[in-house]
Design an enzyme around this catalytic site. Structure first.
Site, PDB file in Angstrom:
ATOM      1  N   TYR A   1     -11.294   1.072  10.378  1.00 17.95           N
ATOM      2  CA  TYR A   1     -12.487   1.529   9.638  1.00 17.95           C
ATOM      3  C   TYR A   1     -12.829   0.608   8.469  1.00 17.95           C
ATOM      4  O   TYR A   1     -13.798   0.847   7.762  1.00 17.95           O
ATOM      5  CB  TYR A   1     -12.328   2.976   9.145  1.00 17.95           C
ATOM      6  CG  TYR A   1     -11.050   3.261   8.375  1.00 17.95           C
ATOM      7  CD1 TYR A   1     -10.931   2.925   7.043  1.00 17.95           C
ATOM      8  CD2 TYR A   1      -9.970   3.866   8.993  1.00 17.95           C
ATOM      9  CE1 TYR A   1      -9.768   3.182   6.342  1.00 17.95           C
ATOM     10  CE2 TYR A   1      -8.800   4.138   8.308  1.00 17.95           C
ATOM     11  CZ  TYR A   1      -8.702   3.793   6.991  1.00 17.95           C
ATOM     12  OH  TYR A   1      -7.540   4.044   6.306  1.00 17.95           O
ATOM     13  N   LYS A   2     -12.034  -0.458   8.261  1.00 18.60           N
ATOM     14  CA  LYS A   2     -12.329  -1.402   7.177  1.00 18.60           C
ATOM     15  C   LYS A   2     -13.248  -2.503   7.724  1.00 18.60           C
ATOM     16  O   LYS A   2     -14.432  -2.258   7.934  1.00 18.60           O
ATOM     17  CB  LYS A   2     -11.018  -1.911   6.599  1.00 18.60           C
ATOM     18  CG  LYS A   2     -10.308  -0.788   5.820  1.00 18.60           C
ATOM     19  CD  LYS A   2      -8.907  -1.079   5.389  1.00 18.60           C
ATOM     20  CE  LYS A   2      -8.375   0.103   4.577  1.00 18.60           C
ATOM     21  NZ  LYS A   2      -6.918   0.097   4.419  1.00 18.60           N
TER      22      LYS A   2
ATOM     23  N   ASP B   1       1.438  -5.442   8.463  1.00 22.22           N
ATOM     24  CA  ASP B   1       0.289  -4.559   8.271  1.00 22.22           C
ATOM     25  C   ASP B   1      -0.952  -5.442   8.127  1.00 22.22           C
ATOM     26  O   ASP B   1      -1.034  -6.260   7.214  1.00 22.22           O
ATOM     27  CB  ASP B   1       0.521  -3.705   7.014  1.00 22.22           C
ATOM     28  CG  ASP B   1      -0.585  -2.682   6.819  1.00 22.22           C
ATOM     29  OD1 ASP B   1      -1.765  -3.015   7.086  1.00 22.22           O
ATOM     30  OD2 ASP B   1      -0.277  -1.565   6.377  1.00 22.22           O
TER      31      ASP B   1
ATOM     32  N   ARG C   1     -12.114  -3.481  -7.583  1.00 22.69           N
ATOM     33  CA  ARG C   1     -11.885  -4.320  -6.416  1.00 22.69           C
ATOM     34  C   ARG C   1     -13.219  -4.566  -5.731  1.00 22.69           C
ATOM     35  O   ARG C   1     -13.978  -3.642  -5.474  1.00 22.69           O
ATOM     36  CB  ARG C   1     -10.909  -3.620  -5.480  1.00 22.69           C
ATOM     37  CG  ARG C   1     -10.334  -4.512  -4.399  1.00 22.69           C
ATOM     38  CD  ARG C   1      -9.335  -3.771  -3.566  1.00 22.69           C
ATOM     39  NE  ARG C   1      -9.982  -2.671  -2.848  1.00 22.69           N
ATOM     40  CZ  ARG C   1      -9.397  -1.952  -1.895  1.00 22.69           C
ATOM     41  NH1 ARG C   1      -8.128  -2.183  -1.584  1.00 22.69           N
ATOM     42  NH2 ARG C   1     -10.041  -0.982  -1.288  1.00 22.69           N
TER      43      ARG C   1
ATOM     44  N   PHE D   1       0.852  -1.198   0.000  1.00 22.90           N
ATOM     45  CA  PHE D   1       0.000   0.000   0.000  1.00 22.90           C
ATOM     46  C   PHE D   1       0.893   1.257   0.000  1.00 22.90           C
ATOM     47  O   PHE D   1       1.926   1.287   0.656  1.00 22.90           O
ATOM     48  CB  PHE D   1      -0.878  -0.044   1.253  1.00 22.90           C
ATOM     49  CG  PHE D   1      -1.983   0.956   1.263  1.00 22.90           C
ATOM     50  CD1 PHE D   1      -3.183   0.699   0.614  1.00 22.90           C
ATOM     51  CD2 PHE D   1      -1.831   2.158   1.932  1.00 22.90           C
ATOM     52  CE1 PHE D   1      -4.216   1.633   0.636  1.00 22.90           C
ATOM     53  CE2 PHE D   1      -2.863   3.096   1.954  1.00 22.90           C
ATOM     54  CZ  PHE D   1      -4.049   2.831   1.305  1.00 22.90           C
TER      55      PHE D   1
HETATM   56  C1  LIG Z   1      -6.171   1.271   4.276  1.00 26.16           C
HETATM   57  C2  LIG Z   1      -4.714   1.054   4.451  1.00 26.16           C
HETATM   58  C3  LIG Z   1      -3.902   2.027   5.051  1.00 26.16           C
HETATM   59  C4  LIG Z   1      -4.509   3.339   5.451  1.00 26.16           C
HETATM   60  O1  LIG Z   1      -3.720   4.144   6.253  1.00 26.16           O
HETATM   61  P1  LIG Z   1      -4.390   5.443   6.917  1.00 26.16           P
HETATM   62  O2  LIG Z   1      -3.341   6.059   7.714  1.00 26.16           O
HETATM   63  O3  LIG Z   1      -5.578   4.992   7.685  1.00 26.16           O
HETATM   64  O4  LIG Z   1      -4.854   6.331   5.794  1.00 26.16           O
HETATM   65  C5  LIG Z   1      -2.565   1.733   5.226  1.00 26.16           C
HETATM   66  N1  LIG Z   1      -2.036   0.543   4.818  1.00 26.16           N
HETATM   67  C6  LIG Z   1      -2.809  -0.406   4.228  1.00 26.16           C
HETATM   68  C7  LIG Z   1      -2.214  -1.698   3.807  1.00 26.16           C
HETATM   69  C8  LIG Z   1      -4.156  -0.162   4.013  1.00 26.16           C
HETATM   70  O5  LIG Z   1      -4.912  -1.081   3.416  1.00 26.16           O
END
Ligand SMILES: *Cc1c(COP(=O)(O)O)cnc(C)c1O
Length: 419
Positions: A238-239, A213, A387, A136
């Site tokens: 939040y996911k 992560d 997705r 990401f």
């Molecule tokens: C959604 C996501 C993030 C989001 O990071 P934020 O700081 O909440 O914006 C980071 N890493 C991964 C792998 C994600 O899927």
């Protein structure tokens, strides 16, 4: 298991979706979520989970009681302990972590910074940080920034975007110069599930620190962070944890490491005695030291309520439904969408898959807003991927069937207009 419907036609698939919903032991949980109005098919629960029906009452009670009449006294009556207490709960229900190792903190991005920075500082003689090039964006950017800040080098693993990082690739990438490795448990695009225990073992053999992560697995795929010997982990709430937009992330730090790590954002809320307001920073014992500033108490309400649901359903049952949903979606894509020249950019059914699938076609960039207008809501991922994220407690098989059928109709229409 052999597929009972190897060459299903559209009508059979729709009937099958109905059967799967009827037989779904978790089917009733869908009613726990706020109805989403004109939305026909929500296929993005992996990006922003839906709100719970219970929330308005919980918010009102919080405002009137804890905040409204408790006022500042509520810090003593539970808010101070909340980041760690809720972390313990999350660890027990969904992460395979015993108490005292999980906390609710800052955003995922900031927690990733704190984790990687602390790991690099704990290996001062080592020069490299390892990450994959399909991770990401925020993960990659944070690692690049820390490398620049600390004079380290980034060693990139080249990950196949339709699958993900393998144990062999990690074995090749790590050596006695590796300080830390940051990888995703579930790849945000393909949905590939990495072999966390196997890869963590390889990272440890090189003497490096393993940081995972969990953004795309927390709340949907059970982890065994303690048993897998993970050093540090960070994940979104939040996911699949439905904490709401911008709800604070969680961090995990293995007990034995806690006193040996120095986190880089040393704020007053992570000190041994917060209200002593002492002359210099003295970190608290235990996981508390990884907290920095005032915790986002209000923003923890929704994830706590979602944890009630996950606890009631059981994380293993949630994952079992995730598998049924992604298997059905794959079959439906095979019948409806792949015949129009789209490609599946996710692992095929089996253990190496998370709760989302990516399907790609050059027309998808223009098609996504058309789908949104019709109440079919997947996510677009550049350059040409749609997705489909399936959050088990809030998603029905019927809506997956419906959404994918509409996607196929729009794709056929777009193809016909091209001619
Ligand atoms: C959604 C996501 C993030 C989001 O990071 P934020 O700081 O909440 O914006 C980071 N890493 C991964 C792998 C994600 O899927």
């Amino acid at each position: 298991m052999t597929d009972p419907h190897p060459t299903a036609d559209p009508a059979t698939l729709t009937a099958r979706a109905r059967d799967l919903d009827d037989a779904d032991p978790l089917g009733a949980f869908v009613d726990e979520f706020v109805p989403s109005g004109e939305v026909v098919s929500y296929l993005d629960g992996n990006s922003l989970g839906r709100p719970l029906r219970a929330l308005p009452d919980l918010v009102t009670a919080f405002i009137e009681k804890d905040w409204g009449s408790g006022l500042i006294r509520s810090w003593d009556a539970g808010w101070m302990q909340r980041p760690v207490a809720l972390g313990d709960r999350l660890g027990r229900i969904a992460l395979g972590a015993t108490a005292g190792q999980v906390f609710i903190g800052d955003s995922t991005t900031v927690l990733l910074y704190k984790a990687v920075r602390a790991a690099v500082a704990a290996r001062p003689e080592r020069t490299e940080i390892v990450i994959d090039d399909d991770n990401f964006p925020t993960d990659r950017y944070i690692v690049e920034g820390i490398a620049a800040e600390t004079g380290r080098t980034v060693r990139w693993i080249h990950a196949d975007p339709a699958s993900g990082v393998t144990a062999d690739q990690v074995r090749e990438a790590v050596n006695d110069q590796t300080a830390a490795v940051l990888l995703s448990h579930v790849a945000y695009r393909s949905g590939w599930v990495a072999d966390v225990p196997g890869i963590t073992d390889i990272i440890h053999s090189a003497g490096a620190i393993a940081i995972w992560d969990l953004c795309h697995s927390a709340g949907v795929i059970p982890t065994e962070l303690d048993a897998w010997d993970v050093d540090l982990a960070v994940g979104c709430t939040y996911k699949y944890l439905n904490g709401g937009p911008g709800s604070p992330a969680f961090g995990y730090v293995r007990t034995e490491l806690q006193s040996r790590l120095q986190q880089p954002i040393q704020g007053w809320m992570g000190t041994a005695d917060v209200f002593e307001m002492g002359p210099s920073y003295r970190p608290a014992l235990g996981i508390r030291r990884f907290v920095s500033g005032t915790p986002a108490i209000f923003a923890m309400l929704a994830m706590d309520a979602m944890l009630d649901l996950i606890e009631r359903a059981g994380i293993d049952a949630v994952y079992a439904k995730s598998i049924r949903l992604t298997d059905f979606a794959e079959q439906s894509l095979g019948v409806h969408v792949l015949p129009h020249g789209a490609r599946l950019e996710s692992p095929q059914r089996g253990a190496h898959r998370g709760s989302h699938l990516t399907v790609a076609h050059p027309a998808f960039r223009d098609l996504t807003p058309v789908l949104w207008e019709q109440g079919v809501i997947p996510d677009f991922r550049a350059p040409d991927g749609i997705r489909i994220g399936l959050s088990p407690l809030s998603t029905t098989f019927a809506e997956v069937d419906e959404g994918i059928r509409i996607l196929a109709e729009e794709l056929a229409r777009a193809a016909a207009a091209q001619k």
